[in-house]
Each structure stands twice: as C-alpha cells, then as structure tokens.
Design an enzyme around this catalytic site. Structure first.
Site, PDB file in Angstrom:
ATOM      1  N   SER A  37       0.981  -1.485  -0.355  1.00 40.99           N
ATOM      2  CA  SER A  37      -0.279   0.371  -0.056  1.00 40.99           C
ATOM      3  C   SER A  37       0.293   1.513   0.071  1.00 40.99           C
ATOM      4  CB  SER A  37      -0.546  -0.249   1.416  1.00 40.99           C
ATOM      5  OG  SER A  37      -1.427   1.583   1.583  1.00 40.99           O
ATOM      6  N   HIS A  80      -2.818  -5.801   2.400  1.00 41.32           N
ATOM      7  CA  HIS A  80      -2.612  -6.865   2.958  1.00 41.32           C
ATOM      8  C   HIS A  80      -3.096  -8.222   3.218  1.00 41.32           C
ATOM      9  CE1 HIS A  80       0.193  -3.699   5.008  1.00 41.32           C
ATOM     10  NE2 HIS A  80       0.387  -3.073   3.743  1.00 41.32           N
ATOM     11  N   GLU A 101      -4.842  -2.592   8.704  1.00 36.39           N
ATOM     12  CA  GLU A 101      -4.811  -2.892  10.041  1.00 36.39           C
ATOM     13  C   GLU A 101      -5.013  -2.454  11.299  1.00 36.39           C
ATOM     14  OE1 GLU A 101      -0.292  -1.820   9.867  1.00 36.39           O
ATOM     15  OE2 GLU A 101      -0.134  -1.288   8.040  1.00 36.39           O
ATOM     16  N   GLU A 141       2.060  -8.603   7.178  1.00 34.56           N
ATOM     17  CA  GLU A 141       1.966  -8.578   8.293  1.00 34.56           C
ATOM     18  C   GLU A 141       2.198  -9.421   9.327  1.00 34.56           C
ATOM     19  OE1 GLU A 141       1.586  -4.674   8.452  1.00 34.56           O
ATOM     20  OE2 GLU A 141       2.398  -3.669   6.268  1.00 34.56           O
ATOM     21  N   ASP A 184      -4.876   0.975  11.013  1.00 31.00           N
ATOM     22  CA  ASP A 184      -4.209   1.848   9.706  1.00 31.00           C
ATOM     23  C   ASP A 184      -5.250   1.817   9.058  1.00 31.00           C
ATOM     24  OD1 ASP A 184      -3.229   2.842   7.168  1.00 31.00           O
ATOM     25  OD2 ASP A 184      -1.565   1.336   7.578  1.00 31.00           O
ATOM     26  N   GLU A 239      -4.291   6.162  11.145  1.00 26.76           N
ATOM     27  CA  GLU A 239      -3.511   5.963  10.842  1.00 26.76           C
ATOM     28  C   GLU A 239      -4.141   6.645   9.249  1.00 26.76           C
ATOM     29  OE1 GLU A 239       0.063   3.866   7.956  1.00 26.76           O
ATOM     30  OE2 GLU A 239       0.051   3.571   9.761  1.00 26.76           O
ATOM     31  N   ASP A 291       1.015   9.063   6.214  1.00 30.08           N
ATOM     32  CA  ASP A 291       1.672   7.964   5.810  1.00 30.08           C
ATOM     33  C   ASP A 291       1.997   8.386   4.489  1.00 30.08           C
ATOM     34  OD1 ASP A 291       3.068   6.029   4.629  1.00 30.08           O
ATOM     35  OD2 ASP A 291       1.404   4.589   5.244  1.00 30.08           O
ATOM     36  N   LYS A 312       8.862   6.146   7.355  1.00 27.74           N
ATOM     37  CA  LYS A 312       8.931   4.969   6.576  1.00 27.74           C
ATOM     38  C   LYS A 312      10.968   5.428   5.749  1.00 27.74           C
ATOM     39  CE  LYS A 312       4.682   2.746   6.012  1.00 27.74           C
ATOM     40  NZ  LYS A 312       3.398   2.255   4.856  1.00 27.74           N
ATOM     41  N   HIS A 361       7.613  -0.261   9.440  1.00 26.12           N
ATOM     42  CA  HIS A 361       7.707  -1.535   8.483  1.00 26.12           C
ATOM     43  C   HIS A 361       7.492  -1.271   6.822  1.00 26.12           C
ATOM     44  CE1 HIS A 361       4.693  -4.280  10.043  1.00 26.12           C
ATOM     45  NE2 HIS A 361       4.323  -2.938   9.745  1.00 26.12           N
ATOM     46  N   LYS A 376       6.281   0.491  14.304  1.00 23.93           N
ATOM     47  CA  LYS A 376       5.482  -0.775  13.850  1.00 23.93           C
ATOM     48  C   LYS A 376       6.178  -1.447  13.086  1.00 23.93           C
ATOM     49  CE  LYS A 376       2.015   0.640  11.330  1.00 23.93           C
ATOM     50  NZ  LYS A 376       1.581   1.210  10.210  1.00 23.93           N
TER      51      LYS A 376
END
Length: 422
Positions: free
Chosen positions: A46, A159, A168, A209, A246, A289, A316, A338, A366, A389
């Site tokens: 993503s 994910h 998430e 993840e 997230d 997020e 993000d 990131k 991550h 994270k």
C-alpha cells in the site's frame, strides 16, 4: 589509520528476496581495515503516490517484472565510484552526493531502493568503525528510551485477501513498564486471538504483516476480538492496551467521496470522520493512520475537528516521510516514518526534525515486504521514535526487529547481558 574517520573502501549491492518472495536490494559497505556492514531495503504493498520511486526492471520474463538488477547496477557502477574514499561518518555528504547524482525529485533515475540501501549500510558501517551499536551512534550517549510497539494482529485492506477494508488493526501495550513486557503482551494476545478465531470457525491464515486475516462482520467486530484476546490474558482495555488503526483511505478516494474497496460502502468526508468518531467513543483507540486521502486536506481538517483531540491522527501517504510535504502542513499530529519513501537517511532525519518542531509524535515503520534486516529497530531508538510498527510478533522478518529491541533494552538497562562489542 584514523579510526575517527574510516573511509569507504568498497560498495557492493546484490539482489535478494523479501518476505513476499519479491526481489529487493541489499548493499554491503566495506571501510578501511575491512569493517563491513549491510542494509536491505523493504517494499510496500500500500504505497502513497508521492513516495520516492522504487526502481524495478520491468522484465516480465523475470520475477514478473519486479527484478531489481538495474538498481543493483546503479549502486555498483554509478554510486560506488562517487562515494569511494569519502569519510564514512560524513552521512550528510554521502547522501547529498547520491541525491545530486540522481538529479530527480523522486529518485527515479537511480531508484530509492538503491540510494537507501547505500545510505543505511554506510551508517551501519560507520557505527561499527567507531565500535558503537547503531542506535548509540545515531542517538548519542544519553539514548535510553525504547519505542512502544504497534503490533498488527488483524490484517485487512491491501495486506490480506479477506473482506476487511481497514488495513491494520493494531494492539498497542500502552501500560507495559518495559519493552519486553510490551512484546509479551502482544505475543500472548496474538495466541489468544488465534484460539478465539479458530473456535468461531474463522481462518487463522495470516496476511503480509503476520496478523490474522479473517472475514469478519465489520470494523467493530475486529476491534472487539482484539480487545477480548487481550483481556483473556489480564490486559485491561484503555489502561494496559489500546488499539491503533491503519485505514489507508487513499485507496478509497472517489472524487469528493470515499468508497471502500471491498465492501463498496460509500462515505462523504464528514460521514467518514463521524464513523471514526463513533469508533473512538466506543473503543480505546490510540491512533488512526491515513484516515483521509493523501491529498484531501479538507478531509484531514474535518477529521481533526472530529477526533483530533481524542487520538493521534497519523500521516503516512499524507507525508511519505518527505520534508517538503511536512512543511506544507496538514491537520495530522503524528508522522509515520518509512525511510524507503524518501530514499536516504539524511532526509529521513530531516523529516523527523520538522515533525518534532510541529509537536508531532514519531512512529518508525516497516513495510509489508520486509527482510530480516533489523536496522529499523536501531533507527527507532537512535532517532527517539515514540512508537514502532513492525507487524505481528509472529513472522521472522517482523520478530527480527522486536528481538533486536529486546537486545537493545538489555544493553541499556541490564549490562550483565553484555553488548554488541563486549
């Protein structure tokens, strides 16, 4: 030989695989005297449209076009000659040389995966040259704070192949006295969650993840299951543990509205913000997020008015670790970091400094396509992140970071365990 400034004697990149079986770049830097260090670059599923460019070969006959041989070649034949002989401690100069060599705003010539692998490997080698662990080299003598983990125990969105639109659902052990206790909380909750899901007939397969990827009724059920699993082990919602989401809402943007990718449920900006408000009033939600799209400044303003005082609003895709986008400002009060979104360690540090100046919390993160490289853990401690994270405390590429943080905690507070250089 001046050990205060060991110069770069060799730079060598290679193609390796990440946890999804896709190619990525690993670079090894050698200093005078033979000291070496390596760094691998992760990849996201993503991704924000404003991220630095990840260079892929595009040859459909090899890894489905995802090979990184060109990025590897860029390190070996273009970057290496420019930085050979440069002092390894001069991180800013080395990163600036790569930025100038690339000459684009988004690293599209060399590839952010090429430049970041070199940037991180140089820093790791310089730390070894000074006989310091990386976190100490970055943070200095008084580095002594570990980040709180945000552990993705239920996966959705891009994910996972389930019906959950939120990407998430993370457990955050806000009441843990030590990092070791926080990690234990996450692991115990994960095992209890697996048992609950199995008893209810849900799939216990995991997403990218490491979190479980069941088909559930809605967001509320996912959060309820997460908190129930924590409670089984004696952790109190709102006191010992909280939940972070997230949302990855950039994937839902449709002109002036939002349409969830899987459920097809449609929201106006105000309605989506109200949905989050209801969730935060019902559950102990620490952060949301990417609650609105990456370019929807109005949506972020509405979201801030609704829930900005009760939880962290994390940018993000909104910021993509880019100092220029942080300078533009937005109604977020936390920055997700990131390094591969920007391409060098120097720019990553600049993004963190700018965010701190604006009173924002810092979360080191991550990517879904990770490697066993644990550099992120040292970065989180050395750069003073509030949170980290790294996914669920289950798969090796995730636990590598958590286990490294356990080692750092022992070095800092349990000297009888020894250190990296003992």
């Amino acid at each position: 030989m001046d050990e205060k400034c060991l110069r770069i004697a060799g730079v060598k990149a290679e193609e390796i695989l990440d946890c999804r079986g896709n190619p990525t770049v690993r670079t090894t830097v050698t200093l005078e005297g033979g000291i070496t260090a390596s760094a691998s670059v992760p990849s996201g599923a993503s991704t924000g449209s404003h991220e630095a460019a990840e260079l892929r070969d595009g040859d459909e006959n090899r890894y489905g076009g995802l090979g990184v041989l060109q990025a590897v070649e860029n390190v070996n034949s273009k970057i290496a000659p420019v930085i050979l002989g440069v002092c390894s401690c001069d991180q800013t100069r080395i990163d600036s040389l790569m930025i100038a060599l690339d000459g684009t705003k988004n690293r599209s010539k060399l590839g952010a995966n090429a430049t970041l692998s070199v940037s991180l490997a140089v820093c790791a080698a310089a730390a070894r040259g000074k006989r310091e662990p990386l976190y100490r080299y970055l943070g200095g003598t008084f580095t002594d704070v570990l980040p709180i983990p945000m552990m993705n125990l239920i996966n959705g969105g891009a994910h996972a192949g389930n019906n959950l639109d939120v990407q998430e659902f993370m457990l955050v052990p806000i009441g843990a006295p030590t990092f070791a206790d926080a990690l234990r909380c996450g692991a115990e909750t994960a095992h209890s969650l697996k048992k609950i899901l199995k008893e209810q007939g849900h799939s216990t397969a995991v997403g990218d993840e490491g979190g479980f990827a069941p088909n559930l009724e809605n967001d509320e059920e996912a959060i309820s299951l997460l908190l129930r699993a924590a409670e089984i082990n004696g952790y109190r919602p709102g006191k010992d543990v909280a939940v972070s989401l997230d949302v990855a809402a950039s994937a839902w943007v449709r002109k002036n509205s939002y349409v969830q990718t899987k459920s097809k449920q449609k929201f106006t900006k105000s309605a989506l913000a109200e949905h989050y408000r209801k969730l935060t009033s019902e559950f102990p939600i620490l952060s949301i997020e990417d609650g609105m799209g990456e370019d929807d400044r109005e949506g972020w303003r509405i979201l801030s008015e609704k829930v900005g005082k009760s939880c962290l609003l994390v940018g993000d895709d909104l910021f993509v670790t880019n100092p220029d986008r942080i300078r533009e400002g937005a109604a977020a009060n936390a920055l997700l970091v990131k390094p591969n979104q920007i391409g060098t360690l120097t720019e990553t540090v600049e993004a963190i400094r700018l965010a701190r100046q604006r009173g924002m919390k810092i979360i080191l993160s991550h990517r879904s396509g990770e490697t066993e490289d644990a550099t992120l853990a040292d970065l989180a401690v050395g750069l003073g992140a509030d949170f980290i994270k790294s996914g669920a405390p289950i798969r090796g590429e995730r636990t590598a970071k958590y286990n490294r943080l356990l080692s750092i905690e022992r070095e800092l507070f349990r000297p009888e365990y020894g250190s990296f250089f003992s």
